[in-house]
Design a protein around this motif. Structure first.
Motif, PDB file in Angstrom:
ATOM      1  N   GLU A 114       0.657  -1.222   0.042  1.00  0.00           N
ATOM      2  CA  GLU A 114      -0.073  -0.091   0.265  1.00  0.00           C
ATOM      3  C   GLU A 114       0.780   1.493  -0.172  1.00  0.00           C
ATOM      4  O   GLU A 114       0.405   2.527   0.046  1.00  0.00           O
ATOM      5  N   GLY A 169       4.317  -1.154  -3.580  1.00  0.00           N
ATOM      6  CA  GLY A 169       3.402  -0.509  -3.997  1.00  0.00           C
ATOM      7  C   GLY A 169       3.923  -0.009  -5.676  1.00  0.00           C
ATOM      8  O   GLY A 169       4.858  -0.593  -6.064  1.00  0.00           O
ATOM      9  N   ALA A 170       3.241   0.979  -5.811  1.00  0.00           N
ATOM     10  CA  ALA A 170       3.609   1.561  -7.212  1.00  0.00           C
ATOM     11  C   ALA A 170       5.331   2.132  -7.378  1.00  0.00           C
ATOM     12  O   ALA A 170       5.542   2.369  -6.054  1.00  0.00           O
ATOM     13  N   LEU A 191      -3.365   8.655  -6.843  1.00  0.00           N
ATOM     14  CA  LEU A 191      -3.316   7.191  -6.474  1.00  0.00           C
ATOM     15  C   LEU A 191      -3.961   7.095  -5.132  1.00  0.00           C
ATOM     16  O   LEU A 191      -4.678   5.994  -4.865  1.00  0.00           O
ATOM     17  N   LEU A 194      -7.972   7.961  -5.352  1.00  0.00           N
ATOM     18  CA  LEU A 194      -8.606   7.115  -5.965  1.00  0.00           C
ATOM     19  C   LEU A 194      -8.581   5.653  -5.214  1.00  0.00           C
ATOM     20  O   LEU A 194      -9.225   4.675  -5.844  1.00  0.00           O
ATOM     21  N   ARG A 196      -6.167   3.569  -4.728  1.00  0.00           N
ATOM     22  CA  ARG A 196      -5.207   2.660  -5.384  1.00  0.00           C
ATOM     23  C   ARG A 196      -4.050   2.431  -4.703  1.00  0.00           C
ATOM     24  O   ARG A 196      -3.098   1.459  -4.642  1.00  0.00           O
ATOM     25  N   GLN A 197      -3.820   3.484  -3.495  1.00  0.00           N
ATOM     26  CA  GLN A 197      -2.561   3.471  -2.713  1.00  0.00           C
ATOM     27  C   GLN A 197      -2.778   4.011  -1.312  1.00  0.00           C
ATOM     28  O   GLN A 197      -3.671   5.137  -1.218  1.00  0.00           O
TER      29      GLN A 197
END
Length: 422
Positions: A114, A169-170, A191, A194, A196-197
């Motif tokens: 995350e 994560g990303a 991110l 939304l 995503r992280q």
């Protein structure tokens, strides 16, 4: 039925599901390598620009540069760890380490899927030169050091930080010329917003060596006011004659607001919105409407009116055409009621790929310390810049809503709206 434009704006508000907190910042720049030194320089309007004698001897038109002081690359990591990292990647790690320490995140909160990384960077010059020089000198490729392959990649910052910090994560580097850092912070915020992280380490990095600047110098875009280095960079001033290159690294820790609050983190600020645009016109000459579109979208995404912004951290680099275009774009959004405006490049020079992220870090510092830094060297307004509310001296008031502009070659624009509690 919604028009396309209305639907996009509505989706942006609905899609920005989570609030995005800023909980950590770090910086290595020509103003200093720790937050207190940088805060002092910003408040006092102190320039970090010098004349580099080596550039003068090499035949540069302009030997001016920002100069990083107080940073010892050898003290940051082990020799083995440094093998795959050019100076600016080491500076990015150092800045990220500062930011993580300020955020108070423990290893378990960093080393998971995350937590991600995005940095803005658009070149890695020195390693490419070194590997070619090594081949020519030694006559065979097997004698080229193994670390150079990683140091020569534009993504060297994020790949090295990912390995060192063990985030899962990303992990990518964003390349968009001088708006790279701004887009990196914006995409990191997206991110989180939304879902995503949960947290992101983001920022920008820029190498400061002469090798990366000689082709820029050939364009004649740099200031040649070498008799007064501290006064060479003059954003918005009628007598501006070109930018001054600079560099270093800046980093931020962004977190989902509710999670940061739940763990008792100190909230330094909030990223309210991020917007972007491209001019679609010219490689090097900015348009009169591109940045304006990004600013308007950023305000709309934040649910704010132009009058709600009390400080605009300008991109202005001290070039005749660029500053004029930004001034006209700003007036197109704010008309006669502009907020306080300053370009911190008057002190730092143009930090290029890192500049958009640096502006966010500098804005957080100013908000925390209760002032707005000046646009030094603004002495003679022209017919357009004279309509802006330029902060020629330090304003002893903390900004609440800040708009940060960044723009780059190819007409790429990034705008961020920040909020700071009063």
């Amino acid at each position: 039925m919604f028009s396309c434009g209305v639907r996009r704006r509505h989706w942006f508000r609905e899609g920005f599901m989570h609030r995005v907190a800023i909980t950590g910042i770090g910086i290595v720049s020509c103003l200093g390598s720790d937050l207190e030194s940088v805060a002092h320089a910003l408040r006092k309007g102190q320039s970090g620009i010098v004349v580099d004698e080596q550039r003068r001897q090499l035949g540069f038109r302009s030997p001016l540069t920002g100069q990083v002081r107080g940073f010892d690359a050898g003290s940051v990591l082990s020799r083995k760890q440094r093998k795959t990292m050019p100076d600016f990647a080491l500076q990015a790690y150092y800045a990220a380490d500062q930011a993580l320490a300020l955020a108070g995140l423990c290893p378990d909160e960093i080393q998971n899927e995350e937590t991600g990384l995005i940095f803005g960077c658009d070149s890695s010059c020195m390693a490419a030169i070194e590997q070619v020089d090594s081949l020519r000198a030694k006559g065979e490729t097997k004698l080229i050091g193994s670390g150079l392959v990683f140091r020569s990649m534009t993504s060297c910052v994020t790949m090295n930080l990912n390995t060192l910090l063990q985030t899962r994560g990303a992990c990518w580097t964003l390349s968009s010329a001088c708006s790279s850092g701004g887009h990196a912070v914006g995409q990191a915020a997206d991110l989180i917003a939304l879902g995503r992280q949960e947290r992101m380490i983001c920022g920008g990095a820029q190498e400061i060596n002469w090798q990366s600047m000689c082709s820029f110098d050939a364009l004649g875009a740099f200031s040649t006011r070498i008799d007064e280095p501290h006064a060479a960079c003059r954003p918005f001033d009628a007598d501006r004659d070109g930018l001054v290159p600079s560099g270093g690294a800046s980093a931020l820790v962004l977190e989902r607001f509710d999670l940061a609050k739940a763990r008792g983190a100190k909230i330094l600020g909030e990223v309210l919105s991020y917007a972007f645009s491209s001019d679609g016109q010219n490689l090097s000459v900015p348009s009169r409407v591109g940045l304006q579109r990004a600013m308007s979208k950023a305000l709309d995404g934040a649910g704010l009116k132009p009058s709600d912004i009390d400080y605009l951290c300008a991109h202005a680099t001290s070039t005749p055409a660029g500053d004029l275009a930004e001034a006209e774009n700003i007036l197109g959004v704010f008309d006669k009621g502009t907020p306080w405006i300053s370009s911190l490049k008057s002190m730092t020079g143009h930090e290029l790929w890192m500049s958009g992220a640096s502006q966010v870090v500098y804005s957080v510092i100013m908000a925390q310390k209760g002032f707005i830094a000046p646009n030094i060297n603004f002495r003679n307004p022209d017919s357009v810049t004279g309509r802006l509310r330029i902060a020629v001296e330090t304003v002893n008031k903390a900004p609440e809503h800040v708009l940060c502009n960044s723009a780059g070659f190819g007409g790429t624009n990034a705008c961020l709206v920040l909020r700071f509690a009063q």
